[in-house]
Design a protein around this motif. Structure first.
Motif, PDB file in Angstrom:
ATOM      1  N   SER A  22      30.309  -4.104  55.207  1.00  0.00           N
ATOM      2  CA  SER A  22      30.008  -3.053  56.189  1.00  0.00           C
ATOM      3  C   SER A  22      29.994  -1.672  55.530  1.00  0.00           C
ATOM      4  CB  SER A  22      30.972  -3.106  57.371  1.00  0.00           C
ATOM      5  OG  SER A  22      32.094  -2.298  57.165  1.00  0.00           O
ATOM      6  N   GLU A  23      30.841  -1.491  54.515  1.00  0.00           N
ATOM      7  CA  GLU A  23      30.814  -0.207  53.787  1.00  0.00           C
ATOM      8  C   GLU A  23      29.491  -0.047  53.052  1.00  0.00           C
ATOM      9  OE1 GLU A  23      35.506  -0.271  52.718  1.00  0.00           O
ATOM     10  OE2 GLU A  23      34.168   0.296  51.075  1.00  0.00           O
ATOM     11  N   GLU A  24      29.067  -1.121  52.372  1.00  0.00           N
ATOM     12  CA  GLU A  24      27.819  -1.046  51.595  1.00  0.00           C
ATOM     13  C   GLU A  24      26.602  -0.828  52.494  1.00  0.00           C
ATOM     14  OE1 GLU A  24      27.292  -1.070  48.268  1.00  0.00           O
ATOM     15  OE2 GLU A  24      29.446  -1.163  47.895  1.00  0.00           O
ATOM     16  N   LEU A  25      26.629  -1.446  53.662  1.00  0.00           N
ATOM     17  CA  LEU A  25      25.459  -1.361  54.553  1.00  0.00           C
ATOM     18  C   LEU A  25      25.599  -0.244  55.579  1.00  0.00           C
ATOM     19  CD1 LEU A  25      24.866  -5.176  55.252  1.00  0.00           C
ATOM     20  CD2 LEU A  25      23.515  -3.686  53.773  1.00  0.00           C
ATOM     21  N   ASP A  26      26.784   0.381  55.565  1.00  0.00           N
ATOM     22  CA  ASP A  26      27.072   1.442  56.520  1.00  0.00           C
ATOM     23  C   ASP A  26      26.803   0.959  57.963  1.00  0.00           C
ATOM     24  OD1 ASP A  26      27.886   3.872  57.381  1.00  0.00           O
ATOM     25  OD2 ASP A  26      25.965   4.890  57.053  1.00  0.00           O
ATOM     26  N   CYS A  27      27.435  -0.156  58.306  1.00  0.00           N
ATOM     27  CA  CYS A  27      27.212  -0.748  59.629  1.00  0.00           C
ATOM     28  C   CYS A  27      28.563  -1.171  60.221  1.00  0.00           C
ATOM     29  CB  CYS A  27      26.251  -1.932  59.516  1.00  0.00           C
ATOM     30  SG  CYS A  27      26.975  -3.381  58.750  1.00  0.00           S
ATOM     31  N   PRO A  28      28.623  -1.394  61.529  1.00  0.00           N
ATOM     32  CA  PRO A  28      29.900  -1.771  62.146  1.00  0.00           C
ATOM     33  C   PRO A  28      30.369  -3.172  61.755  1.00  0.00           C
ATOM     34  CG  PRO A  28      28.157  -1.689  63.801  1.00  0.00           C
ATOM     35  CD  PRO A  28      27.552  -1.228  62.511  1.00  0.00           C
ATOM     36  N   VAL A  76      22.519 -13.849  58.562  1.00  0.00           N
ATOM     37  CA  VAL A  76      23.124 -14.154  57.267  1.00  0.00           C
ATOM     38  C   VAL A  76      24.522 -14.705  57.543  1.00  0.00           C
ATOM     39  CG1 VAL A  76      24.008 -13.114  55.141  1.00  0.00           C
ATOM     40  CG2 VAL A  76      21.858 -12.298  56.108  1.00  0.00           C
ATOM     41  N   VAL A  77      24.868 -15.796  56.843  1.00  0.00           N
ATOM     42  CA  VAL A  77      26.228 -16.342  56.951  1.00  0.00           C
ATOM     43  C   VAL A  77      26.831 -16.347  55.557  1.00  0.00           C
ATOM     44  CG1 VAL A  77      27.554 -18.454  57.378  1.00  0.00           C
ATOM     45  CG2 VAL A  77      25.779 -17.767  58.994  1.00  0.00           C
ATOM     46  N   TYR A  78      28.087 -15.931  55.452  1.00  0.00           N
ATOM     47  CA  TYR A  78      28.775 -16.114  54.167  1.00  0.00           C
ATOM     48  C   TYR A  78      30.061 -16.889  54.402  1.00  0.00           C
ATOM     49  CZ  TYR A  78      31.981 -12.224  55.238  1.00  0.00           C
ATOM     50  OH  TYR A  78      32.919 -11.410  55.818  1.00  0.00           O
ATOM     51  N   SER A  79      30.395 -17.690  53.377  1.00  0.00           N
ATOM     52  CA  SER A  79      31.675 -18.397  53.401  1.00  0.00           C
ATOM     53  C   SER A  79      32.568 -17.791  52.336  1.00  0.00           C
ATOM     54  CB  SER A  79      31.473 -19.881  53.093  1.00  0.00           C
ATOM     55  OG  SER A  79      31.095 -20.059  51.735  1.00  0.00           O
ATOM     56  N   LYS A 167      26.772  -8.164  46.116  1.00  0.00           N
ATOM     57  CA  LYS A 167      25.523  -7.445  45.816  1.00  0.00           C
ATOM     58  C   LYS A 167      24.280  -8.214  46.289  1.00  0.00           C
ATOM     59  CE  LYS A 167      22.982  -5.105  42.129  1.00  0.00           C
ATOM     60  NZ  LYS A 167      21.713  -5.515  42.661  1.00  0.00           N
ATOM     61  N   GLU A 168      24.266  -9.525  46.004  1.00  0.00           N
ATOM     62  CA  GLU A 168      23.070 -10.306  46.349  1.00  0.00           C
ATOM     63  C   GLU A 168      22.842 -10.305  47.871  1.00  0.00           C
ATOM     64  OE1 GLU A 168      21.275 -14.732  45.680  1.00  0.00           O
ATOM     65  OE2 GLU A 168      23.220 -14.306  44.761  1.00  0.00           O
ATOM     66  N   LEU A 169      23.932 -10.436  48.621  1.00  0.00           N
ATOM     67  CA  LEU A 169      23.810 -10.418  50.088  1.00  0.00           C
ATOM     68  C   LEU A 169      23.326  -9.042  50.564  1.00  0.00           C
ATOM     69  CD1 LEU A 169      26.429 -11.779  52.632  1.00  0.00           C
ATOM     70  CD2 LEU A 169      25.403  -9.537  52.918  1.00  0.00           C
ATOM     71  N   VAL A 170      23.937  -8.008  50.019  1.00  0.00           N
ATOM     72  CA  VAL A 170      23.582  -6.635  50.434  1.00  0.00           C
ATOM     73  C   VAL A 170      22.111  -6.369  50.102  1.00  0.00           C
ATOM     74  CG1 VAL A 170      24.006  -4.193  49.901  1.00  0.00           C
ATOM     75  CG2 VAL A 170      25.938  -5.759  50.290  1.00  0.00           C
ATOM     76  N   ASP A 171      21.669  -6.775  48.906  1.00  0.00           N
ATOM     77  CA  ASP A 171      20.265  -6.573  48.520  1.00  0.00           C
ATOM     78  C   ASP A 171      19.342  -7.349  49.450  1.00  0.00           C
ATOM     79  OD1 ASP A 171      21.070  -4.970  46.491  1.00  0.00           O
ATOM     80  OD2 ASP A 171      20.733  -6.421  44.880  1.00  0.00           O
ATOM     81  N   TYR A 172      19.756  -8.572  49.787  1.00  0.00           N
ATOM     82  CA  TYR A 172      18.927  -9.405  50.673  1.00  0.00           C
ATOM     83  C   TYR A 172      18.766  -8.705  52.035  1.00  0.00           C
ATOM     84  CZ  TYR A 172      17.627 -13.098  53.899  1.00  0.00           C
ATOM     85  OH  TYR A 172      16.986 -13.821  54.885  1.00  0.00           O
TER      86      TYR A 172
END
Ligand code: FMN
Length: 177
Positions: A22-28, A76-79, A167-172
């Motif tokens: 959320s910090e990287e994407l500046d989102c809630p 997007v889902v992350y584990s 990084k990969e998720l944020v870039d995606y």
């Protein structure tokens, strides 16, 4: 981009990743307890995170059972887990098969991160479950490589979380589609 991060956590690892993302994407960012599927309709991009427990991504059914309502959104889902990330058969077959029907993967992109398991933080139920699993696996006469790995992982003790891994998720999320 109008994104939101939701997480479900038992020991904090998935929450830590959610806050980094959320910090990287500046989102809630929300604990799953504090947001409903109706609230998600306000966002174009939904990122859901959950820890792995016996290959199940904690709480992911909350999202997968409502996929039709979320049609057209980037999901997007992350584990987070303690299985080494180079065990691709584990993540790309076992974890995928346990959590998603094949057609869901047209709508969902999945990422895997290393999490945290501190033995002294675990609940009694979880400590007992790991002990039992280890005992069962250790009793096998010809354990597979995966079973041998599981025996070792039952004793894993540490925080393997890595901010750089997002990084990969944020870039995606930022770049594609
Ligand atoms: C009972 C139990 C079962 C677990 N099962 C798995 C598993 O199947 N695969 C894995 O990689 N990690 C497994 N783990 C490790 C957790 O997924 C890891 O600690 C994760 O970071 C926890 O996230 P959370 O604290 O946000 O819930 C397990 C941990 C416990 C206590």
């Amino acid at each position: 981009m109008n994104a939101v991060v939701i997480y479900r956590t038992k020991y904090g690892s998935t929450k830590t990743y959610a806050e980094w993302i959320s910090e990287e994407l500046d989102c809630p960012v929300f604990d799953y307890k504090n947001i409903s599927v109706s609230d998600l309709l306000n966002y174009d991009t939904i990122i859901y995170g959950g820890g792995l427990y016996a290959e199940v991504i904690n709480g992911v059914h909350l999202l997968t059972k409502s996929l039709s309502r979320l049609a057209g959104k980037k999901i997007v889902v992350y584990s987070t887990g303690i299985t080494p990330l180079d065990c691709r058969d584990y993540y790309d077959k076992l974890v995928i098969e346990k959590n998603f029907k094949p057609d869901m993967l047209d709508q969902i992109k999945v990422f895997n991160f290393l999490g945290k398991m501190k033995l002294d933080e675990l609940s009694l139920v979880h400590r007992t479950a790991l002990k039992t699993l280890k005992k069962i696996m250790s009793g096998k006469t010809n354990p597979s490589e995966m079973e041998k790995l599981l025996i070792d992982l039952c004793d894993a003790d540490g925080d393997f979380s890595d901010r750089a891994a997002i990084k990969e998720l944020v870039d995606y999320v930022k770049n594609e589609g």
